[in-house]
Design a protein around this motif. Structure first.
Motif, mmCIF file in Angstrom:
data_model
loop_
_atom_site.group_PDB
_atom_site.id
_atom_site.type_symbol
_atom_site.label_atom_id
_atom_site.label_comp_id
_atom_site.label_asym_id
_atom_site.label_seq_id
_atom_site.Cartn_x
_atom_site.Cartn_y
_atom_site.Cartn_z
ATOM 1 N N LYS A 41 0.873 -1.170 0.000
ATOM 2 C CA LYS A 41 0.000 0.000 0.000
ATOM 3 C C LYS A 41 0.912 1.221 0.000
ATOM 4 O O LYS A 41 1.923 1.241 0.701
ATOM 5 C CB LYS A 41 -0.880 0.035 1.251
ATOM 6 C CG LYS A 41 -1.822 -1.123 1.387
ATOM 7 C CD LYS A 41 -2.592 -1.013 2.699
ATOM 8 C CE LYS A 41 -3.389 -2.255 2.958
ATOM 9 N NZ LYS A 41 -3.960 -2.261 4.305
ATOM 10 N N PRO A 42 0.580 2.288 -0.717
ATOM 11 C CA PRO A 42 1.468 3.461 -0.806
ATOM 12 C C PRO A 42 1.829 4.093 0.547
ATOM 13 O O PRO A 42 2.939 4.587 0.715
ATOM 14 C CB PRO A 42 0.696 4.450 -1.668
ATOM 15 C CG PRO A 42 -0.268 3.608 -2.433
ATOM 16 C CD PRO A 42 -0.586 2.433 -1.573
ATOM 17 N N ASN A 43 0.921 4.066 1.525
ATOM 18 C CA ASN A 43 1.181 4.700 2.823
ATOM 19 C C ASN A 43 1.560 3.696 3.911
ATOM 20 O O ASN A 43 1.498 4.020 5.098
ATOM 21 C CB ASN A 43 -0.057 5.480 3.288
ATOM 22 C CG ASN A 43 -0.385 6.601 2.339
ATOM 23 O OD1 ASN A 43 0.477 7.075 1.604
ATOM 24 N ND2 ASN A 43 -1.632 7.023 2.329
ATOM 25 N N GLU A 44 1.952 2.499 3.519
ATOM 26 C CA GLU A 44 2.243 1.434 4.486
ATOM 27 C C GLU A 44 3.365 1.831 5.447
ATOM 28 O O GLU A 44 4.360 2.422 5.057
ATOM 29 C CB GLU A 44 2.635 0.162 3.737
ATOM 30 C CG GLU A 44 2.785 -1.032 4.620
ATOM 31 C CD GLU A 44 3.028 -2.306 3.821
ATOM 32 O OE1 GLU A 44 2.844 -3.374 4.416
ATOM 33 O OE2 GLU A 44 3.383 -2.238 2.646
ATOM 34 N N LYS A 45 3.179 1.473 6.714
ATOM 35 C CA LYS A 45 4.163 1.764 7.766
ATOM 36 C C LYS A 45 5.180 0.633 7.866
ATOM 37 O O LYS A 45 4.920 -0.492 7.458
ATOM 38 C CB LYS A 45 3.466 1.947 9.116
ATOM 39 C CG LYS A 45 2.441 3.055 9.136
ATOM 40 C CD LYS A 45 3.116 4.415 9.172
ATOM 41 C CE LYS A 45 2.101 5.510 9.351
ATOM 42 N NZ LYS A 45 1.728 6.198 8.147
ATOM 43 N N LEU A 46 6.315 0.959 8.471
ATOM 44 C CA LEU A 46 7.421 0.029 8.576
ATOM 45 C C LEU A 46 8.167 0.285 9.875
ATOM 46 O O LEU A 46 8.387 1.438 10.250
ATOM 47 C CB LEU A 46 8.361 0.258 7.386
ATOM 48 C CG LEU A 46 9.685 -0.462 7.336
ATOM 49 C CD1 LEU A 46 9.465 -1.920 6.991
ATOM 50 C CD2 LEU A 46 10.569 0.175 6.284
ATOM 51 N N GLU A 47 8.543 -0.788 10.579
ATOM 52 C CA GLU A 47 9.389 -0.670 11.771
ATOM 53 C C GLU A 47 10.668 -1.457 11.504
ATOM 54 O O GLU A 47 10.616 -2.632 11.163
ATOM 55 C CB GLU A 47 8.677 -1.237 12.997
ATOM 56 C CG GLU A 47 7.437 -0.471 13.388
ATOM 57 C CD GLU A 47 6.640 -1.160 14.491
ATOM 58 O OE1 GLU A 47 7.100 -2.187 15.031
ATOM 59 O OE2 GLU A 47 5.537 -0.676 14.787
ATOM 60 N N VAL A 48 11.821 -0.806 11.649
ATOM 61 C CA VAL A 48 13.112 -1.446 11.404
ATOM 62 C C VAL A 48 13.639 -2.021 12.715
ATOM 63 O O VAL A 48 13.763 -1.299 13.705
ATOM 64 C CB VAL A 48 14.120 -0.440 10.809
ATOM 65 C CG1 VAL A 48 15.467 -1.097 10.589
ATOM 66 C CG2 VAL A 48 13.582 0.157 9.509
#
Length: 145
Positions: A41-48
């Motif tokens: 999804k274009p606004n997808e969140k991510l945690e590294v």
């Protein structure tokens, strides 16, 4: 005796000098390089969670980032991104899970990555063990079981 200790300490610290902390992309750089067209999804969140240096074929320095996608379902919430600072881009790698180890098994300067991908459903759990390296963006699988 003193000289032996200095050499021993220098050898032990050598891997940490190979890639300094300043060279490892931070979370905001990885977010920026993970372009909308490479996301589900274009606004997808991510945690590294962690970032590990690797070498691709051609000796290009890159990084594997173990990540969490908090908005995805339970079988898809974790994974890995291949981060290439030379191209200022990061892409998800389906063949690498969030738990991986980096090796140079044949001492050719190209990193081999061992990983396990696991999924569950209907009361069962299944997974694959994979050994691979990267030729640019393309993962080349050496072993899969």
């Amino acid at each position: 005796m003193y000289k032996k200790w200095v050499i021993f300490i220098a050898v032990m610290l050598l891997p940490s000098w190979a890639v300094g902390d300043k060279d490892i992309p931070n979370d905001s750089q990885i977010q920026e390089w993970w372009k909308p067209e490479n996301r589900k999804k274009p606004n997808e969140k991510l945690e590294v969670n962690k970032v590990v240096p690797i070498r691709l074929t051609g000796k290009e320095e890159a990084f594997l980032a173990a990540v969490c996608f908090p908005e995805r379902g339970r079988n898809f919430f974790s994974g890995a991104l291949l981060v290439r600072p030379s191209q200022k881009e990061a892409r998800q790698v389906q063949e690498v899970g969030d738990h991986f180890e980096v090796h140079d098994l044949d001492l050719d300067g190209v990193s081999e990555i061992s990983t396990k991908i696991v999924g569950s459903g209907q009361g069962t759990t299944a997974g694959e063990k994979i050994l691979l390296y990267f030729d640019g963006w393309k993962p080349v699988v050496l072993y899969k079981k």
